[in-house]
Design an enzyme around this catalytic site. Structure first.
Site, PDB file in Angstrom:
ATOM      1  N   CYS A   1       0.825  -1.217   0.000  1.00  0.00           N
ATOM      2  CA  CYS A   1       0.000   0.000   0.000  1.00  0.00           C
ATOM      3  C   CYS A   1       0.858   1.266   0.000  1.00  0.00           C
ATOM      4  O   CYS A   1       0.690   2.140  -0.861  1.00  0.00           O
ATOM      5  CB  CYS A   1      -0.965  -0.028   1.176  1.00  0.00           C
ATOM      6  SG  CYS A   1      -0.213  -0.338   2.787  1.00  0.00           S
ATOM      7  N   PHE A   2       1.783   1.388   0.955  1.00  0.00           N
ATOM      8  CA  PHE A   2       2.679   2.537   0.940  1.00  0.00           C
ATOM      9  C   PHE A   2       3.468   2.576  -0.369  1.00  0.00           C
ATOM     10  O   PHE A   2       3.661   3.638  -0.969  1.00  0.00           O
ATOM     11  CB  PHE A   2       3.658   2.483   2.116  1.00  0.00           C
ATOM     12  CG  PHE A   2       3.233   3.276   3.323  1.00  0.00           C
ATOM     13  CD1 PHE A   2       2.680   4.538   3.201  1.00  0.00           C
ATOM     14  CD2 PHE A   2       3.411   2.763   4.595  1.00  0.00           C
ATOM     15  CE1 PHE A   2       2.309   5.277   4.308  1.00  0.00           C
ATOM     16  CE2 PHE A   2       3.038   3.490   5.720  1.00  0.00           C
ATOM     17  CZ  PHE A   2       2.479   4.754   5.580  1.00  0.00           C
TER      18      PHE A   2
END
Length: 331
Positions: free
Chosen positions: A141-142
């Site tokens: 996600c990051f």
């Protein structure tokens, strides 16, 4: 897809967690997919809506303890390290496409297991390779949020100075299992830093940047924050650049032209615009000699399950947006 059906037959492993729940919410409403099974050892025999209570009235599916090979694609919505163990313990025929949401196969040195080769599944970077892939390593996600903020610069060899990043993620980014830092009483009205300068997603970010800018070796100074909200990531990124604001904005718009989920603007942006969607919004500004980028997206959708379905759409020749025309919460 088989000759006998026009729909993709999907299986989900790890369906009781956050990413598994989001996968179910998307695929139940996907016009080109039938869910054959949802595997969960912890919830076997229960209805899906017993765990994901918002799905009551939407499906009568039950969690299964057994696997089926009568599928076209398998989504692995399991924890880091567990996907590799699952594939080692279960023989998945080569004719079944695998989309793994863990970090097990994202790095090139770990992208092979037995007869399976995994392609890094960031469509804005590897769309052509994804279309012909049999197995996908879905990005973190990051990693997705930060890469989308940096790829256009790398594509022109313009990342020639240190990169500074501050990014805050919602509590769902930590997964469903409770920890001292995910309890409501700790997280609410609170903010904290973790994994400063050594977050695990930095490895895949660097790998992708080097794919576009050969020899990239600048420091990425990443400070992640735990936010006191549930969903979303907001990242602020800056680095030195000779581009004007107009030139930088045009570079970003040109790079993402034709990519339906990533949108570039000079306007102010906020998380409510993208939460519950598969979109990433990017704001580009210039301050003195520094280019300043804000990148925002939903960590469970564009950062996980939504992007996995986007990859599935590409792999099976569907409209990239199929099943992903999702509504933001707005207010």
């Amino acid at each position: 897809m088989t000759e006998s059906t026009s729909k993709i037959r999907a299986g989900i492993v790890g369906g009781a967690g956050y990413t598994g729940g989001e996968m179910l919410r998307i695929l139940i409403n996907h016009p080109n997919v039938d869910i054959v099974f949802v595997h969960s050892t912890s919830s076997a025999g229960k209805h899906v809506y017993d765990v994901h209570t918002d799905l009551f009235g939407d499906t009568d599916l039950q969690f299964a303890s057994e696997l089926s090979n009568a599928i076209d694609v398998l989504f692995l919505c399991v924890g880091h390290g567990d996907a590799k163990k699952f594939l080692e313990a279960n023989e998945i025929p080569d004719g079944i496409k695998v989309i793994d949401l863990s970090q097990d196969f994202r790095l090139s040195q770990n992208s092979k297991l037995k007869s399976k080769n995994f392609v890094y599944g960031l469509p804005e970077l590897n769309r052509a390779a994804i279309k012909s892939a049999d197995n996908i390593a879905n990005p973190g996600c990051f990693a997705t949020c930060l890469q989308l903020g940096l790829l256009p610069l790398a594509s022109k060899g313009l990342l020639n100075h240190e990169v500074h990043i501050t990014a805050t993620t919602g509590s769902t980014g930590a997964g469903q299992s409770l920890s001292p830092t995910s309890h409501f009483t700790w997280r609410n009205d609170n903010l904290s830093v973790y994994k400063v300068f050594n977050h695990q997603h930095l490895n895949e970010i660097g790998q992708s940047l080097r794919q576009l800018q050969d020899g990239f070796a600048q420091a990425i100074n990443f400070v992640p924050y735990r936010g006191d909200f549930t969903r979303g990531i907001i990242a602020s990124i800056y680095t030195e650049s000779d581009l004007s604001e107009a030139e930088a904005l045009q570079l970003y718009k040109d790079y993402y032209a034709g990519h339906p989920f990533t949108h570039v603007t000079s306007r102010d942006i906020d998380l409510k615009q993208i939460v519950n969607t598969n979109k990433c919004f990017i704001q580009v500004k210039k301050h003195d000699n520094k280019i300043f980028i804000i990148s925002i997206m939903d960590n469970l959708l564009k950062g996980a399950s939504g992007q996995a379905v986007q990859n599935m759409n590409l792999m099976f020749g569907l409209d990239e947006r199929a099943g992903l025309r999702l509504k933001a919460i707005g207010f």
